[in-house]
Design a protein around this motif. Structure first.
Motif, PDB file in Angstrom:
ATOM      1  N   LEU A 368     -14.760  89.589 139.736  1.00 36.56           N
ATOM      2  CA  LEU A 368     -14.568  88.307 138.716  1.00 36.56           C
ATOM      3  C   LEU A 368     -16.089  88.099 138.325  1.00 36.56           C
ATOM      4  O   LEU A 368     -16.902  87.374 138.903  1.00 36.56           O
ATOM      5  N   LYS A 369     -16.190  88.206 136.868  1.00 39.30           N
ATOM      6  CA  LYS A 369     -17.714  88.070 136.419  1.00 39.30           C
ATOM      7  C   LYS A 369     -18.008  86.562 136.349  1.00 39.30           C
ATOM      8  O   LYS A 369     -17.208  85.738 135.885  1.00 39.30           O
ATOM      9  N   GLY A 370     -19.372  86.466 136.702  1.00 40.32           N
ATOM     10  CA  GLY A 370     -19.829  85.249 136.502  1.00 40.32           C
ATOM     11  C   GLY A 370     -19.564  84.348 137.694  1.00 40.32           C
ATOM     12  O   GLY A 370     -20.060  83.174 137.856  1.00 40.32           O
ATOM     13  N   VAL A 412      -8.016  81.937 136.747  1.00 42.41           N
ATOM     14  CA  VAL A 412      -8.134  83.598 136.798  1.00 42.41           C
ATOM     15  C   VAL A 412      -7.735  83.939 138.144  1.00 42.41           C
ATOM     16  O   VAL A 412      -6.688  85.030 138.280  1.00 42.41           O
ATOM     17  N   GLN A 413      -8.279  83.425 139.145  1.00 45.14           N
ATOM     18  CA  GLN A 413      -7.849  84.053 140.666  1.00 45.14           C
ATOM     19  C   GLN A 413      -6.319  83.454 140.599  1.00 45.14           C
ATOM     20  O   GLN A 413      -5.568  84.340 141.532  1.00 45.14           O
ATOM     21  N   HIS A 429       6.537  94.636 138.587  1.00 48.11           N
ATOM     22  CA  HIS A 429       5.167  94.957 137.974  1.00 48.11           C
ATOM     23  C   HIS A 429       4.511  94.123 137.330  1.00 48.11           C
ATOM     24  O   HIS A 429       5.298  93.497 136.402  1.00 48.11           O
ATOM     25  N   SER A 430       3.314  94.225 137.397  1.00 41.77           N
ATOM     26  CA  SER A 430       2.434  93.478 136.599  1.00 41.77           C
ATOM     27  C   SER A 430       1.447  94.343 135.777  1.00 41.77           C
ATOM     28  O   SER A 430       0.731  95.065 136.405  1.00 41.77           O
ATOM     29  N   THR A 431       1.324  94.269 134.482  1.00 42.98           N
ATOM     30  CA  THR A 431       0.509  95.215 133.639  1.00 42.98           C
ATOM     31  C   THR A 431      -1.056  94.619 133.963  1.00 42.98           C
ATOM     32  O   THR A 431      -2.064  95.301 133.774  1.00 42.98           O
ATOM     33  N   LEU A 432      -1.059  93.276 134.222  1.00 40.04           N
ATOM     34  CA  LEU A 432      -2.497  92.829 134.694  1.00 40.04           C
ATOM     35  C   LEU A 432      -3.108  93.595 135.489  1.00 40.04           C
ATOM     36  O   LEU A 432      -4.424  93.819 135.529  1.00 40.04           O
ATOM     37  N   PRO A 441     -10.970  88.428 130.052  1.00 39.57           N
ATOM     38  CA  PRO A 441     -12.121  89.559 129.901  1.00 39.57           C
ATOM     39  C   PRO A 441     -13.306  89.467 131.130  1.00 39.57           C
ATOM     40  O   PRO A 441     -14.062  90.156 131.185  1.00 39.57           O
ATOM     41  N   GLU A 442     -12.974  88.345 132.092  1.00 33.79           N
ATOM     42  CA  GLU A 442     -13.897  88.190 133.106  1.00 33.79           C
ATOM     43  C   GLU A 442     -13.480  89.297 134.231  1.00 33.79           C
ATOM     44  O   GLU A 442     -14.227  89.342 135.194  1.00 33.79           O
TER      45      GLU A 442
END
Length: 447
Positions: A368-370, A412-413, A429-432, A441-442
């Protein structure tokens, strides 16, 4: 938290906060004076662990043992009065489509003695169950923590119930379980070292709103404070220098015991030590065939140790925590998620590299960016709200919580944890989880 009539928050005199060392106490997250003043701690070595064992994602940075005044006794906490003014903290609302119910249970393991107290005292735990509910009218929303443990929690941060009011959760106490959903998949949560089960509330109640039965566990005498029935407060009594691998063994045994008690529930029994009232429909709603676990920091490390001990845990997720002990060197053939902050991953933590090589089932490693280590606990939103009261600058906040917006970090979490457990426990199923997504984008995937 335990159900029952909510008690007034108790008056507790706050400590003065002025120096960098006191700032560490206020934040209550193991922040060293060096961190508070902006100096840089030792850098990680080639093995991935810093020379002073004080890496940003290490257990020492969860909830360090805090110097609470010895003169304050649990009975003294009950002598105060209700707070009428002060900062009211707020908790992010769940994002799922279901209302949330909550019940607290007191569990006693007569087969084990408590390793953190002398004598032959049976190991006992407090847990909170969060679940999708219906007919919430007439069921009050549970407080973030019970009154006495909540006052203790604030006092160790130099605060009081008169200065800060802990939030109200989304969990309606004893609300009937939404039985139209059938048996609910189970998720267990283990928190950071010396932290409280409440620190995972933002994630727990969100997962419950999505259709999960989430069980948050307080590891007694490891946690800084746990309130039991009868206004009994138990605090951290772990010996100084206790090895993290030993601590994880205790936690894993706690988790196995809790799962056993969930089995009692699923068979129509009442595992509460005092046979407290249970929510309508609860005994019919525990799916013992679909159990997952997630945890933050040391609690994240506890996931792997618990999965090695108990094969009933079908999938696990570690939120930015080191692994300790033998679990990282044993093959694990069940699905596992590594979910790290922006400053931590396999590139600078050898325990993650070891664990990754032994994950033989589905595995995914995301960053997780940032974000920072504390971004995966409720500290992310709580301390941010308290910053002005505490006199914390934006630079100080970013040093410990990263640059990501708190609401965004939690959102996001929630999405990625749900995607992982939906895929592994619900077979959706999740494409994420397939790779980068423009909506988030994070998130980056570590291959």
């Amino acid at each position: 938290m335990r159900h029952g009539r909510p008690r007034h928050r108790r008056k507790l005199i706050a400590k003065a906060v002025g120096t960098a060392g006191a700032l560490a106490v206020v934040l209550g997250a193991g922040i060293t004076s060096a961190m508070a003043t902006g100096t840089t701690p030792n850098k990680p070595t080639a093995t991935g662990i810093s020379s002073d064992q004080n890496t940003p994602w290490a257990p020492e940075n969860d909830e360090a043992p805090l110097d609470h005044p010895k003169a304050v006794h649990p009975q003294a906490l009950a002598a105060g009065r209700t707070a009428s003014t002060g900062l009211q903290l707020k908790l992010p609302a769940p994002s799922g489509k279901y209302s949330v119910g909550m019940v607290g249970l007191h569990l006693v393991d007569k087969s084990r003695t408590d390793p953190y107290v002398s004598g032959s005292t049976s190991r006992e735990l407090m847990v909170s169950l969060w679940y999708p509910a219906t007919s919430t009218s007439g069921h009050y929303k549970a407080p973030y923590m019970p009154s006495i443990s909540g006052a203790h929690f604030l006092a160790t941060r130099g605060l009081s119930p008169q200065l800060v009011t802990l939030p109200t959760t989304a969990g309606h106490v004893l609300a009937p379980v939404n039985t139209t959903l059938g048996k609910l998949p189970v998720l267990l949560y283990s928190t950071g070292l010396h932290s409280d089960r409440a620190m995972g509330t933002a994630l727990a109640q969100d997962l419950a709103s999505r259709g999960y039965l989430v069980v948050t566990v307080d590891h007694t005498h490891d946690a800084n404070e746990v309130q039991f029935p009868g206004n009994r407060l138990e605090v951290n009594t772990m010996p100084a220098g206790a090895h993290s691998s030993d601590t994880l063994k205790v936690r894993a045994a706690d988790i196995k015991f809790v799962i056993n008690k969930l089995g009692t529930l699923s068979n129509g029994g009442n595992p509460d030590a005092g046979h407290a009232t249970l929510p309508s429909g609860l005994t019919k709603s525990v799916d013992m065939s679909r159990i997952g676990m997630f945890g933050w920091s040391l609690g994240g490390g506890a996931v792997a140790t618990s999965m090695q001990l108990d094969s009933r845990i079908a999938a696990g997720a570690n939120l930015d925590g080191q692994f300790f002990g033998s679990a990282q060197n044993k093959d694990l053939k069940r699905p596992f998620m590594l979910f790290s902050s922006g400053v931590h991953n396999r590139n600078n933590d050898s325990s993650w590299r070891n664990m990754w090589s032994h994950l033989k089932g589905y595995r995914v490693d995301i960053k997780l960016k940032g974000s920072a280590h504390l971004s995966f606990s409720d500290n992310e939103w709580m301390v941010t709200q308290e910053a002005r009261l505490l006199g914390l600058s934006q630079a100080q906040l970013q040093q410990q919580y990263g640059t990501i917006d708190p609401d965004r970090a939690i959102a996001v979490q929630r999405v990625y944890l749900a995607a992982f457990f939906d895929q592994e426990l619900l077979k959706k199923h999740s494409t994420l989880l397939d790779g980068s997504n423009s909506k988030y984008p994070e998130i980056s995937f570590v291959r």
